[in-house]
Design a protein around this motif. Structure first.
Motif, PDB file in Angstrom:
ATOM      1  N   GLN A   4      45.269  54.828   0.592  1.00 41.07           N
ATOM      2  CA  GLN A   4      44.410  54.321   1.503  1.00 41.07           C
ATOM      3  C   GLN A   4      44.555  55.212   2.985  1.00 41.07           C
ATOM      4  O   GLN A   4      44.234  54.630   4.059  1.00 41.07           O
ATOM      5  N   ASP A   5      44.771  56.428   2.701  1.00 41.53           N
ATOM      6  CA  ASP A   5      45.007  57.124   3.966  1.00 41.53           C
ATOM      7  C   ASP A   5      43.581  57.664   4.505  1.00 41.53           C
ATOM      8  O   ASP A   5      42.913  57.996   3.777  1.00 41.53           O
ATOM      9  N   LEU A   6      43.669  57.512   5.869  1.00 37.49           N
ATOM     10  CA  LEU A   6      42.361  57.856   6.429  1.00 37.49           C
ATOM     11  C   LEU A   6      42.481  58.785   7.825  1.00 37.49           C
ATOM     12  O   LEU A   6      43.417  58.259   8.545  1.00 37.49           O
ATOM     13  N   LEU A   7      41.861  59.873   7.808  1.00 38.80           N
ATOM     14  CA  LEU A   7      42.020  60.862   8.984  1.00 38.80           C
ATOM     15  C   LEU A   7      40.978  60.366  10.012  1.00 38.80           C
ATOM     16  O   LEU A   7      39.989  60.175   9.680  1.00 38.80           O
ATOM     17  N   VAL A   8      41.455  60.224  11.291  1.00 40.38           N
ATOM     18  CA  VAL A   8      40.668  59.964  12.381  1.00 40.38           C
ATOM     19  C   VAL A   8      40.942  60.777  13.369  1.00 40.38           C
ATOM     20  O   VAL A   8      42.093  61.018  13.729  1.00 40.38           O
ATOM     21  N   VAL A   9      40.122  61.384  14.050  1.00 40.16           N
ATOM     22  CA  VAL A   9      40.392  62.425  15.102  1.00 40.16           C
ATOM     23  C   VAL A   9      39.237  62.112  16.331  1.00 40.16           C
ATOM     24  O   VAL A   9      38.250  62.173  16.459  1.00 40.16           O
ATOM     25  N   ALA A  10      40.033  61.702  17.264  1.00 41.15           N
ATOM     26  CA  ALA A  10      39.398  61.448  18.616  1.00 41.15           C
ATOM     27  C   ALA A  10      39.973  62.248  19.738  1.00 41.15           C
ATOM     28  O   ALA A  10      41.158  62.192  20.133  1.00 41.15           O
ATOM     29  N   GLY A  11      39.353  63.164  20.280  1.00 41.25           N
ATOM     30  CA  GLY A  11      39.835  64.296  21.391  1.00 41.25           C
ATOM     31  C   GLY A  11      40.073  63.933  22.565  1.00 41.25           C
ATOM     32  O   GLY A  11      40.373  64.702  23.271  1.00 41.25           O
ATOM     33  N   GLU A  12      39.472  62.782  23.107  1.00 44.82           N
ATOM     34  CA  GLU A  12      39.402  62.585  24.520  1.00 44.82           C
ATOM     35  C   GLU A  12      39.349  61.184  24.702  1.00 44.82           C
ATOM     36  O   GLU A  12      39.124  60.338  23.706  1.00 44.82           O
ATOM     37  N   ALA A  13      39.504  60.493  25.912  1.00 46.59           N
ATOM     38  CA  ALA A  13      39.492  59.254  26.112  1.00 46.59           C
ATOM     39  C   ALA A  13      38.620  58.242  25.820  1.00 46.59           C
ATOM     40  O   ALA A  13      38.863  57.093  25.403  1.00 46.59           O
ATOM     41  N   SER A  14      37.416  58.555  25.908  1.00 47.46           N
ATOM     42  CA  SER A  14      36.155  57.508  25.583  1.00 47.46           C
ATOM     43  C   SER A  14      36.216  57.525  24.012  1.00 47.46           C
ATOM     44  O   SER A  14      36.210  56.422  23.541  1.00 47.46           O
ATOM     45  N   GLY A  15      36.480  58.895  23.220  1.00 46.58           N
ATOM     46  CA  GLY A  15      36.704  58.716  21.896  1.00 46.58           C
ATOM     47  C   GLY A  15      37.818  57.808  21.302  1.00 46.58           C
ATOM     48  O   GLY A  15      37.697  57.030  20.373  1.00 46.58           O
ATOM     49  N   ASP A  16      38.687  57.988  22.188  1.00 47.31           N
ATOM     50  CA  ASP A  16      40.114  57.266  21.559  1.00 47.31           C
ATOM     51  C   ASP A  16      39.843  55.717  21.568  1.00 47.31           C
ATOM     52  O   ASP A  16      40.241  54.785  20.639  1.00 47.31           O
ATOM     53  N   LEU A  17      39.215  55.148  22.779  1.00 46.51           N
ATOM     54  CA  LEU A  17      38.684  53.832  23.143  1.00 46.51           C
ATOM     55  C   LEU A  17      37.768  53.449  21.797  1.00 46.51           C
ATOM     56  O   LEU A  17      38.128  52.113  21.085  1.00 46.51           O
ATOM     57  N   ALA A  18      36.884  54.028  21.627  1.00 43.41           N
ATOM     58  CA  ALA A  18      35.962  53.915  20.529  1.00 43.41           C
ATOM     59  C   ALA A  18      36.499  53.824  19.409  1.00 43.41           C
ATOM     60  O   ALA A  18      36.169  53.029  18.399  1.00 43.41           O
ATOM     61  N   GLY A  19      37.329  54.854  18.910  1.00 40.39           N
ATOM     62  CA  GLY A  19      38.117  54.715  17.625  1.00 40.39           C
ATOM     63  C   GLY A  19      38.845  53.537  17.618  1.00 40.39           C
ATOM     64  O   GLY A  19      39.258  53.140  16.323  1.00 40.39           O
ATOM     65  N   ALA A  20      39.633  53.279  18.547  1.00 43.67           N
ATOM     66  CA  ALA A  20      40.510  52.132  18.397  1.00 43.67           C
ATOM     67  C   ALA A  20      39.910  50.855  18.171  1.00 43.67           C
ATOM     68  O   ALA A  20      40.225  49.873  17.265  1.00 43.67           O
ATOM     69  N   ARG A  21      38.586  50.512  18.695  1.00 46.86           N
ATOM     70  CA  ARG A  21      37.780  49.280  18.495  1.00 46.86           C
ATOM     71  C   ARG A  21      37.366  49.279  17.049  1.00 46.86           C
ATOM     72  O   ARG A  21      37.232  48.306  16.639  1.00 46.86           O
ATOM     73  N   LEU A  22      36.866  50.469  16.702  1.00 49.03           N
ATOM     74  CA  LEU A  22      36.471  50.427  15.381  1.00 49.03           C
ATOM     75  C   LEU A  22      37.423  50.422  14.162  1.00 49.03           C
ATOM     76  O   LEU A  22      37.576  49.769  13.289  1.00 49.03           O
TER      77      LEU A  22
END
Length: 397
Positions: A4-22
């Motif tokens: 169940q490994d999943l790569l997630v890549v967020a390169g900046e602060a707004s993407g980091d927050l959106a990725g965390a909520r997702l």
């Protein structure tokens, strides 16, 4: 059960927050998901395994990218090695197109399914990137409804899920209620008639280079404003930028200001008559609170002129782009001087009709960004695709 490994890549602060909520929502739908990759504090806070931190390679400007190229290349190969080691079968790439589109190609060559969350602004510049999206991206989740047709007419799997900021930024009445019911004396009254100080919020961005370029200009603007009236200024610090940098820049300026944490940003904005805001997602956050603002953009000389040649849009600010008209002043590069910022601030604050018109326009933004629950809708779409790609998904997802 498959891995169940999943790569997630967020390169900046707004993407980091959106990725965390997702990822928060996705954890409910895909049992035992193990997300790893490139991110920041927000993703790490929801159990993400950070192979590298996004703050290491987050910059603004085409030329500035060259300065972090070596480290970006290292991270690129570290992520691919980890994908190979873990046998990850899918990846969620969040915005950050210069890095992520190259990564998408490498992942595709490995047979890894690629889902792209938060579309690059291909409608603004470098439209040729859509050819890369078509070749290397399996599914698109977009924030704005007008983006759907751009991809659908190329035959891509695309879904509009709405903007997560609608959930992230509370209604202004909620901000006041959470602040012990204290309603601020804001721009809905004539500042010149108030006995209290003018309260100005400074949002200099979420990247080190951005803060170094624009915060000194903001602080000089505050110094000029204080020659005409009492001004209480607060800097809203984005978490990726170290407090030490702010302390050093403030000490050099000799301007007395408070530094507030990002957790307090909505309270500070609700209590402010005006916000001076670096371009980017933060302008939408300010707009959603209804606080009058001026957008500032400063980058390196060559980056600015390259952007002028490549970007074909009537506005630079996301607020104006979402509204489809210019309601928020934009001071770009050579116009973003302390003198012009101060003059524009006074012109705005002393015009009650203009303040009223801007606040009315800002009230439209929430409706234009979509309904609440964007992160949940995005997670449901991700889970559906992960199920097709061999991941074990909860029965009720």
């Amino acid at each position: 059960m498959g891995r169940q490994d999943l790569l997630v890549v967020a390169g900046e602060a707004s993407g980091d927050l959106a990725g965390a909520r997702l990822l928060e929502e996705l954890n409910k739908l895909v049992p035992e998901i193990r997300a790893f990759g490139l991110g920041g504090d927000d993703l790490i806070g929801v159990g993400f395994d950070a192979i590298a931190r996004s703050s290491e390679i987050s910059v603004v400007g085409i030329v500035e990218v060259a300065r972090i190229y070596a480290r970006a290349r290292e991270i690129f190969h570290e992520l691919l090695r980890e994908v190979d080691r873990r046998g990850a079968r899918a990846a969620i790439l969040i915005d950050f197109p210069d890095f992520n589109l190259r990564l998408a190609k490498a992942l595709k060559q490995r047979g890894v399914k690629v889902l792209y969350y938060v579309s690059p602004q291909i409608w603004a510049w470098r439209k040729g990137r859509i050819e890369l999206m078509v070749k290397y991206v399996d599914s698109m989740l977009v924030l704005f409804p007008f983006e759907v047709e751009l991809y659908r007419r190329r035959g891509m799997d695309v879904v509009h899920v709405g903007h997560p900021l609608v959930d992230e930024v509370p209604e202004i009445s909620q901000i006041w209620d959470d602040n012990d019911g204290q309603r601020a004396l804001r721009g809905d009254q004539d500042f010149t008639q108030l006995n209290s100080s003018l309260r100005v919020a400074l949002l200099p961005g979420s990247r080190v280079g951005e803060v170094e370029r624009i915060l000194p200009t903001m602080l000089e603007s505050v110094k000029l404003m204080r020659r005409r009236a009492p001004v209480y200024a607060s800097i809203i610090r984005a978490r990726p930028v170290a407090l030490e940098l702010f302390d050093n820049l403030i000490a050099r300026s000799g301007v007395d200001v408070e530094v507030e944490s990002s957790q307090d940003r909505f309270r500070v904005l609700a209590d402010s008559h005006l916000a001076l805001c670096a371009s980017g997602t933060a302008t939408l956050e300010v707009g959603l609170t209804g606080t009058p603002l001026i957008m500032l953009y400063k980058t390196g000389f060559w980056s600015y002129w390259l952007a002028r040649l490549l970007v074909k849009l009537p506005y630079y600010g996301l607020v104006n782009l979402v509204l489809g008209r210019q309601e928020v002043p934009e001071l770009l590069q050579y116009e973003a001087t302390p003198e012009k910022i101060c003059a524009e601030s006074w012109a705005l604050l002393n015009d009650r009709d203009r303040i009223r018109t801007m606040r009315s326009a800002l009230s439209e933004i929430r409706g234009r960004l979509g309904k609440r629950g964007a992160s949940g809708r995005a997670a449901a779409e991700v889970a559906q695709r992960l199920g097709r790609w061999g991941y074990v998904v909860a029965e009720n997802s």
